[in-house]
Design an enzyme around this catalytic site. Structure first.
Site, PDB file in Angstrom:
ATOM      1  CB  CYS A 126       7.157   7.391   4.419  1.00  0.00           C
ATOM      2  SG  CYS A 126       8.765   7.027   5.168  1.00  0.00           S
ATOM      3  CB  CYS A 140      11.103   8.816   1.414  1.00  0.00           C
ATOM      4  SG  CYS A 140       9.933   7.435   1.520  1.00  0.00           S
ATOM      5  CB  CYS A 198       8.999   3.213   3.909  1.00  0.00           C
ATOM      6  SG  CYS A 198       8.853   4.261   2.440  1.00  0.00           S
ATOM      7  CB  CYS A 247      13.334   5.688   2.649  1.00  0.00           C
ATOM      8  SG  CYS A 247      12.029   5.820   3.900  1.00  0.00           S
ATOM      9  CB  CYS A 275       0.173  -2.192  15.133  1.00  0.00           C
ATOM     10  SG  CYS A 275       0.335  -1.360  16.725  1.00  0.00           S
TER      11      CYS A 275
END
Length: 240
Positions: A150, A153, A206, A209, A229
């Site tokens: 990510c 984070c 995510c 976060c 996607c």
């Protein structure tokens, strides 16, 4: 004009006190005193505030009022009072979420912090649920072995072993890293229903976060039949 409770011979009971609008009960007096003192206790606006009056009493009584003021302030701070935006507020963790998680989410979900940390394009996609133009992502044609994390984070999200070319213009994955069969409890993603644009889709965010990553569709190749996607701008790649 003298009434029933007025005159020189009437004495107020010790458990009550005469205020501006009449007799106040002790619990109401304490509540008004606390409301009047926060946040005036920090700003110390003079004798008109609770802190100013406490200092005045302390100066006259040899510090007794100052000690009472400090004790009151300590009790209020222990009760969990804080300051946010110049006003007194009580901060408590949300039900079902630990204090450490609440602190982490508060730290990583602040709008001002994200705008300082991210570029306008990154902020638009990850925090504003936008979509990057197709065939423009830096990870679209990446064939190196490694892990995609990510952007916000650094949570590990997708493995390069599950990446495939879908021809749609965005990086596509068969499943999230940590998936065991149909169980995604050990992964770093969450699925959420998305009805924007008049379509029924499944958003992928995510887990740590809550950054917007992309969407998942049921038109992928076997064995999973899924196509994650994902926006390239929402990912960082770390080669293995």
């Amino acid at each position: 004009m003298r009434g029933r409770h007025t005159g020189p011979h009437f004495k107020i009971p010790p458990r009550f006190s005469a205020g501006k609008w009449g007799i106040r009960a002790p619990h109401r007096r304490r509540r008004l005193r606390a409301l009047r003192g926060l946040p005036g206790a920090w700003r110390a606006r003079g004798r008109g505030s609770w802190a100013g009056r406490a200092r005045g009493r302390g100066a006259r009584a040899g510090g007794a009022g100052a000690r009472a003021s400090g004790g009151m302030l300590a009790r209020v701070l222990r009760a969990g009072w804080g300051r946010a935006g110049g006003r007194a507020s009580l901060t408590r963790p949300r039900a079902g979420r630990s204090a450490a998680d609440t602190c982490f989410l508060t730290q990583h979900k602040s709008t001002t912090d994200w705008k300082k940390k991210l570029t306008p394009e990154q902020y638009c996609v990850t925090r504003g649920k936008g979509t990057e133009p197709p065939f423009s992502g830096i990870h679209l044609n990446n064939t190196e072995r490694g892990m995609y994390h990510c952007l916000c984070c650094d949570m590990p999200l997708f493995s390069s072993e599950k990446k495939f070319c879908s021809g749609t213009g965005w990086p596509s994955f068969l499943e999230a890293h940590g998936t065991q069969g149909t169980d995604e409890s050990q992964t770093g993603i969450l699925r959420r229903p998305d009805h924007s644009l008049g379509l029924a889709r499944t958003e992928v965010v995510c887990k740590r976060c809550e950054a917007h990553l992309g969407h998942v569709f049921d038109d992928g190749p076997p064995p999973t039949g899924q196509r994650f996607c994902i926006n390239s701008v929402a990912l960082t790649f770390k080669p293995s």
